[in-house]
Design a protein around this motif. Structure first.
Motif, short mmCIF file in Angstrom:
data_model
loop_
_atom_site.label_atom_id
_atom_site.label_comp_id
_atom_site.label_asym_id
_atom_site.label_seq_id
_atom_site.Cartn_x
_atom_site.Cartn_y
_atom_site.Cartn_z
N ARG A 213 0.80 -1.23 0.00
CA ARG A 213 0.00 0.00 0.00
C ARG A 213 0.83 1.27 0.00
NH1 ARG A 213 -3.25 -3.12 3.38
NH2 ARG A 213 -2.29 -2.27 5.25
N ALA A 214 2.05 1.23 0.52
CA ALA A 214 2.85 2.46 0.63
C ALA A 214 3.79 2.66 -0.56
CB ALA A 214 3.65 2.45 1.93
N MET A 215 3.60 1.90 -1.61
CA MET A 215 4.47 2.06 -2.78
C MET A 215 4.41 3.49 -3.29
SD MET A 215 3.98 -1.42 -5.03
CE MET A 215 5.16 -0.86 -6.27
N GLY A 216 5.59 4.10 -3.48
CA GLY A 216 5.65 5.47 -3.99
C GLY A 216 5.47 6.55 -2.95
N VAL A 217 5.30 6.15 -1.69
CA VAL A 217 5.06 7.13 -0.62
C VAL A 217 6.03 6.89 0.53
CG1 VAL A 217 3.39 8.14 0.98
CG2 VAL A 217 2.60 7.20 -1.20
N GLY A 218 7.01 7.77 0.68
CA GLY A 218 7.87 7.73 1.85
C GLY A 218 7.29 8.67 2.90
N PHE A 219 7.38 8.30 4.17
CA PHE A 219 6.81 9.16 5.20
C PHE A 219 7.49 8.92 6.55
CE2 PHE A 219 4.32 5.25 5.16
CZ PHE A 219 4.15 4.94 6.50
N VAL A 220 7.28 9.88 7.44
CA VAL A 220 7.77 9.77 8.82
C VAL A 220 6.59 9.99 9.76
CG1 VAL A 220 9.50 10.51 10.49
CG2 VAL A 220 9.90 10.89 8.06
N ARG A 221 6.46 9.13 10.74
CA ARG A 221 5.44 9.33 11.77
C ARG A 221 6.15 9.67 13.07
NH1 ARG A 221 3.41 7.39 16.88
NH2 ARG A 221 4.48 5.46 16.35
N ILE A 251 -4.13 5.64 9.88
CA ILE A 251 -3.95 4.86 8.66
C ILE A 251 -2.46 4.64 8.39
CG2 ILE A 251 -4.19 4.92 6.15
CD1 ILE A 251 -6.90 6.31 6.60
N TYR A 252 -1.67 5.71 8.53
CA TYR A 252 -0.23 5.60 8.31
C TYR A 252 0.41 4.70 9.37
CZ TYR A 252 -0.19 9.10 4.63
OH TYR A 252 -0.38 9.77 3.46
N GLU A 253 -0.07 4.80 10.62
CA GLU A 253 0.47 3.95 11.68
C GLU A 253 0.20 2.47 11.37
OE1 GLU A 253 0.13 7.00 15.50
OE2 GLU A 253 -1.50 5.61 15.08
N GLN A 254 -1.03 2.19 10.93
CA GLN A 254 -1.38 0.80 10.63
C GLN A 254 -0.60 0.27 9.44
OE1 GLN A 254 -3.65 -1.40 12.33
NE2 GLN A 254 -2.35 -2.72 11.06
N ASP A 255 -0.47 1.11 8.40
CA ASP A 255 0.26 0.65 7.21
C ASP A 255 1.75 0.46 7.52
OD1 ASP A 255 -2.08 0.65 5.86
OD2 ASP A 255 -1.58 2.22 4.43
N PHE A 256 2.30 1.33 8.37
CA PHE A 256 3.70 1.13 8.76
C PHE A 256 3.84 -0.19 9.51
CE2 PHE A 256 7.44 1.31 11.37
CZ PHE A 256 8.39 1.91 10.55
N ASP A 257 2.95 -0.44 10.45
CA ASP A 257 3.03 -1.68 11.22
C ASP A 257 2.89 -2.90 10.31
OD1 ASP A 257 3.44 -0.39 13.62
OD2 ASP A 257 1.33 -0.43 14.22
N ASP A 258 2.01 -2.80 9.31
CA ASP A 258 1.84 -3.91 8.37
C ASP A 258 3.12 -4.16 7.58
OD1 ASP A 258 -0.76 -4.18 9.23
OD2 ASP A 258 -1.67 -3.21 7.49
N LEU A 259 3.75 -3.08 7.10
CA LEU A 259 5.01 -3.22 6.37
C LEU A 259 6.11 -3.76 7.28
CD1 LEU A 259 5.15 0.03 4.18
CD2 LEU A 259 4.80 -2.33 3.40
N TRP A 260 6.13 -3.27 8.51
CA TRP A 260 7.14 -3.71 9.48
C TRP A 260 7.04 -5.23 9.70
CZ3 TRP A 260 11.24 -1.20 11.27
CH2 TRP A 260 11.89 -1.65 12.42
N SER A 261 5.81 -5.72 9.72
CA SER A 261 5.60 -7.14 10.01
C SER A 261 6.00 -8.04 8.84
CB SER A 261 4.13 -7.39 10.38
OG SER A 261 3.28 -7.19 9.26
#
Length: 280
Positions: A213-221, A251-261
């Motif tokens: 889901r985060a393809m093309g989007v870099g971000f910092v939380r 949404i960003y927190e959840q997507d980061f956690d999903d990628l992290w996993s």
């Protein structure tokens, strides 16, 4: 140039955010519309929203009048004055684009940092040669003045009250020759060293993961305790977007956690770094 503000971000220090949000909650509790407050204080239209976003800090007399208008008790009024005094203080500006000043201020105050990028190492983890290569592509920054400033951000990782940091990097980071082969290998060695700190984790998202889901989007939380807020920062070429809406941040927190996993775990991430270094 200011970054795009969605939910409000202070440009000098985090206390501006806390002051603004405290005033907004007090106004809502008093059931007053912005226009009513502006009329009572003789402010121009829109000033209330600027104050509540952290763009402006009221003078002491205005803070006292707001406390009276919002029916705040003595203790609440005293805290409001302390917040306003802190909000007026300016931190030493970092040598970054104007739109990134808010981010640097929040990074310094953060207790948690989650960083994701497919091909760029987080600024606070960059080595000098890697940083110099990145900064040399800036259209406006003075590279020689900016490199020491970038290096100073590394202290964030080793200070006594270091934030909890999770850095998630795409596998492309291991292959993009930022500064050349030697500079990249030096950077990868440093990522291994940093990943051994108790407060920091570095994981690699391999090419084999495929689409996500985060393809093309870099971000910092970023999460701060004072003020108690979370923000997402997305930087572009000419400006930045700050996301403050709790539902959007979630949404960003959840997507980061999903990628992290689904990324390589800590051990396998260290191994892929070692293998890449070992090819030289």
């Amino acid at each position: 140039m200011d970054g795009k503000e969605r939910g409000g971000v202070a440009t000098q220090n985090p206390q501006r955010v806390e002051l603004g949000e405290t005033l907004r909650h007090a106004r809502l509790a008093a059931e007053l519309a912005p226009g009513q407050v502006e009329q009572e204080l003789g402010w121009y239209p829109g000033k209330v929203s600027r104050v509540e976003r952290g763009d402006r800090v009221p003078v002491r007399a205005e803070v006292a009048r707001l406390a009276e208008l919002y029916h705040l008790e003595a203790g609440e009024t005293e805290r409001l004055h302390l917040l306003a005094d802190a909000a007026r203080k300016r931190e030493s500006p970092a040598r970054v684009a104007d739109f990134a000043q808010s981010y640097i201020a929040m990074e310094r105050a953060a207790v948690e940092v989650d960083y994701y990028d497919a091909e760029l190492v987080w600024g606070a983890m960059q080595t000098e040669r890697y940083a110099r290569a990145v900064l040399s592509k800036s259209r406006k920054q003075d590279v020689e003045a900016s490199v020491p400033d970038r290096m100073s951000r590394r202290r964030l990782l080793t200070r006594e009250d270091a934030p909890r940091v999770r850095v998630l990097l795409g596998e492309a980071v291991l292959h993009r020759l930022v500064g050349g082969e030697e500079a990249l290998v030096e950077q990868l060695h440093d990522l291994l060293r940093v990943s051994e700190l108790s407060s920091a984790q570095v994981r690699i998202l391999p090419f084999s993961v495929g689409a996500h889901r985060a393809m093309g989007v870099g971000f910092v939380r970023l999460r701060l305790e004072r003020p108690a807020i979370s923000r997402v920062y997305i930087e572009g070429l000419t400006d930045a977007t700050y996301i403050a809406d709790p539902d959007e941040v979630a949404i960003y927190e959840q997507d980061f956690d999903d990628l992290w996993s689904i990324a390589l775990d800590d051990g396998d991430s260290a191994n892929i770094l070692r293998r890449r270094i070992g090819t030289n």
